[in-house]
Scaffold this motif. Structure first.
Motif, short mmCIF file in Angstrom:
data_model
loop_
_atom_site.label_atom_id
_atom_site.label_comp_id
_atom_site.label_asym_id
_atom_site.label_seq_id
_atom_site.Cartn_x
_atom_site.Cartn_y
_atom_site.Cartn_z
N ASN A 13 0.70 -1.26 -0.02
CA ASN A 13 0.02 0.06 -0.11
C ASN A 13 0.75 1.32 -0.09
OD1 ASN A 13 1.01 -0.15 2.58
ND2 ASN A 13 -1.04 0.12 3.64
N ILE A 14 0.25 2.16 -0.45
CA ILE A 14 0.84 3.68 -0.41
C ILE A 14 0.37 4.43 0.58
CG2 ILE A 14 1.41 5.79 -1.65
CD1 ILE A 14 1.09 3.93 -4.28
N THR A 15 0.87 5.14 1.67
CA THR A 15 0.57 6.15 2.50
C THR A 15 1.49 7.40 2.57
OG1 THR A 15 1.84 4.93 4.39
CG2 THR A 15 -0.39 4.26 4.07
N TRP A 16 1.37 8.15 3.52
CA TRP A 16 2.03 9.63 3.39
C TRP A 16 2.12 9.83 5.20
CZ3 TRP A 16 3.85 13.07 -0.27
CH2 TRP A 16 3.73 12.79 -1.74
N PRO A 17 2.76 9.04 5.82
CA PRO A 17 2.96 9.10 7.27
C PRO A 17 3.68 10.37 7.52
CG PRO A 17 4.42 7.33 6.67
CD PRO A 17 3.70 7.67 5.25
N ALA B 189 9.44 2.70 11.17
CA ALA B 189 10.71 2.20 11.80
C ALA B 189 11.46 1.57 10.90
CB ALA B 189 10.33 1.43 13.23
N ALA B 190 10.68 0.73 10.06
CA ALA B 190 11.49 -0.19 8.96
C ALA B 190 12.55 0.59 7.93
CB ALA B 190 10.42 -0.98 8.04
N LEU B 191 12.43 1.86 7.97
CA LEU B 191 13.13 2.82 7.31
C LEU B 191 14.71 2.89 7.80
CD1 LEU B 191 10.74 5.23 5.65
CD2 LEU B 191 11.80 3.11 4.55
N PRO C 32 5.61 14.97 5.56
CA PRO C 32 5.16 13.43 5.31
C PRO C 32 5.59 13.20 3.94
CG PRO C 32 3.27 14.88 6.26
CD PRO C 32 4.42 15.87 6.09
N GLN C 33 6.00 12.17 3.72
CA GLN C 33 6.59 11.55 2.50
C GLN C 33 5.79 10.37 2.37
OE1 GLN C 33 9.30 12.90 0.92
NE2 GLN C 33 9.21 14.65 2.15
N PRO C 34 5.97 10.03 0.99
CA PRO C 34 5.27 8.60 0.53
C PRO C 34 6.04 7.55 1.03
CG PRO C 34 6.46 9.77 -1.25
CD PRO C 34 6.53 10.58 -0.17
N TYR C 35 5.07 6.54 1.60
CA TYR C 35 5.76 5.28 2.04
C TYR C 35 5.02 4.20 1.26
CZ TYR C 35 6.86 1.45 5.20
OH TYR C 35 7.39 0.20 5.68
N VAL C 36 5.94 3.35 0.71
CA VAL C 36 5.19 2.27 -0.04
C VAL C 36 5.83 1.08 0.57
CG1 VAL C 36 5.24 0.96 -2.32
CG2 VAL C 36 5.59 3.43 -2.33
N HIS C 37 4.70 0.41 1.21
CA HIS C 37 5.09 -0.78 2.09
C HIS C 37 4.56 -2.09 1.32
CE1 HIS C 37 4.18 -2.55 6.32
NE2 HIS C 37 4.60 -3.46 5.63
N ILE C 38 5.64 -2.74 1.06
CA ILE C 38 5.44 -4.08 0.34
C ILE C 38 5.98 -5.14 1.17
CG2 ILE C 38 6.26 -5.16 -1.73
CD1 ILE C 38 5.02 -2.72 -2.41
N HIS C 39 4.78 -6.12 0.90
CA HIS C 39 5.04 -7.49 1.43
C HIS C 39 5.39 -8.41 0.17
CE1 HIS C 39 3.45 -7.50 5.81
NE2 HIS C 39 3.31 -6.11 5.35
N MET C 40 6.09 -9.44 0.38
CA MET C 40 6.50 -10.22 -0.81
C MET C 40 7.03 -11.51 -0.44
SD MET C 40 10.54 -9.18 -1.49
CE MET C 40 12.02 -9.22 -0.35
N ALA C 41 6.94 -12.41 -1.60
CA ALA C 41 7.44 -13.78 -1.81
C ALA C 41 8.28 -13.79 -2.63
CB ALA C 41 6.22 -14.82 -1.99
N ILE C 42 9.65 -14.16 -2.38
CA ILE C 42 10.71 -14.07 -3.47
C ILE C 42 11.53 -15.28 -3.36
CG2 ILE C 42 12.40 -13.48 -1.59
CD1 ILE C 42 13.46 -11.45 -3.82
N SER C 43 11.83 -15.68 -4.93
CA SER C 43 12.40 -17.07 -4.90
C SER C 43 13.85 -17.01 -4.36
CB SER C 43 12.85 -17.27 -6.45
OG SER C 43 13.43 -16.34 -7.23
N LEU D 267 11.25 -17.11 0.16
CA LEU D 267 11.39 -16.39 1.24
C LEU D 267 10.16 -15.36 1.16
CD1 LEU D 267 15.31 -15.67 1.03
CD2 LEU D 267 14.07 -17.28 2.58
N ALA D 268 9.74 -14.94 2.42
CA ALA D 268 8.83 -13.84 2.71
C ALA D 268 9.20 -12.89 3.56
CB ALA D 268 7.34 -14.53 2.97
N GLY D 269 8.85 -11.67 3.15
CA GLY D 269 9.10 -10.63 4.16
C GLY D 269 8.62 -9.43 3.48
N HIS D 270 9.25 -8.03 4.03
CA HIS D 270 9.29 -6.63 3.29
C HIS D 270 10.26 -6.42 2.38
CE1 HIS D 270 6.85 -6.92 7.14
NE2 HIS D 270 6.31 -5.99 6.72
N LEU D 271 9.92 -5.96 1.13
CA LEU D 271 10.84 -5.53 0.29
C LEU D 271 11.44 -3.96 0.88
CD1 LEU D 271 12.45 -5.31 -2.44
CD2 LEU D 271 10.40 -4.46 -3.35
N SER D 272 12.60 -3.91 1.09
CA SER D 272 13.10 -2.77 1.47
C SER D 272 13.83 -1.65 0.75
CB SER D 272 13.99 -2.80 3.03
OG SER D 272 15.22 -3.54 2.62
#
Length: 141
Positions: free
Chosen positions: A79-83, A88-90, A98-109, A119-124
């Motif tokens: 999702n996209i938010t502007w907190p 903390a993940a950053l 406020p800045q755009p924050y694109v929070h991504i959950h992923m599954a990666i080979s 693997l699963a986690g957050h794309l940073s």
């Protein structure tokens, strides 16, 4: 339970090209188009990947920051938010506004030599091998 009714605004289909930086390109687009909220869906491959995996334990957050070099395929959503404050993940980041924050959950080979590993986690962050991103802007109803 909290429910907010939204409607779909603009829809963007973005093709990221080899060598593009995921977050730099996506956040620049979000700012340029002034996308204040949205859902993000992506499929593609990264040549280089930074991800966060972990969980919240009794002692706080137990996270691993991982870096991979080598082609890895992924599917993800977010999702996209502007907190007002950087999440903390950053890490150690400060914002004046406020800045755009694109929070991504992923599954990666698992990458070269490990095709059965996922693997699963957050794309940073990541350097693109090839990717299509769809953004569905969400507006107040």
């Amino acid at each position: 339970m909290k429910v907010e009714e939204k409607r779909v605004g603009r829809i963007f289909r973005v093709t990221l090209e080899e060598g593009d930086n995921f977050y730099t390109n996506l956040c620049d687009l979000v700012k340029e188009k002034n996308i204040r909220a949205g859902s993000v869906f992506l499929i593609g491959a990264l040549a280089e990947t930074d991800m966060i995996s972990g969980f919240k334990s009794m002692d706080g957050y137990d996270i691993d920051r991982l870096h991979f070099v080598g082609w890895r395929e992924l599917v993800a959503l977010g999702n996209i938010t502007w907190p007002d404050e950087p999440p903390a993940a950053l890490g150690d980041v400060t914002w004046d506004e406020p800045q755009p924050y694109v929070h991504i959950h992923m599954a990666i080979s698992g990458g070269p030599g490990e095709p059965e590993k996922v693997l699963a986690g957050h794309l940073s962050d990541g350097v693109i091998k090839g990717m299509v991103v769809e953004i569905y802007e969400l507006l107040d109803a």
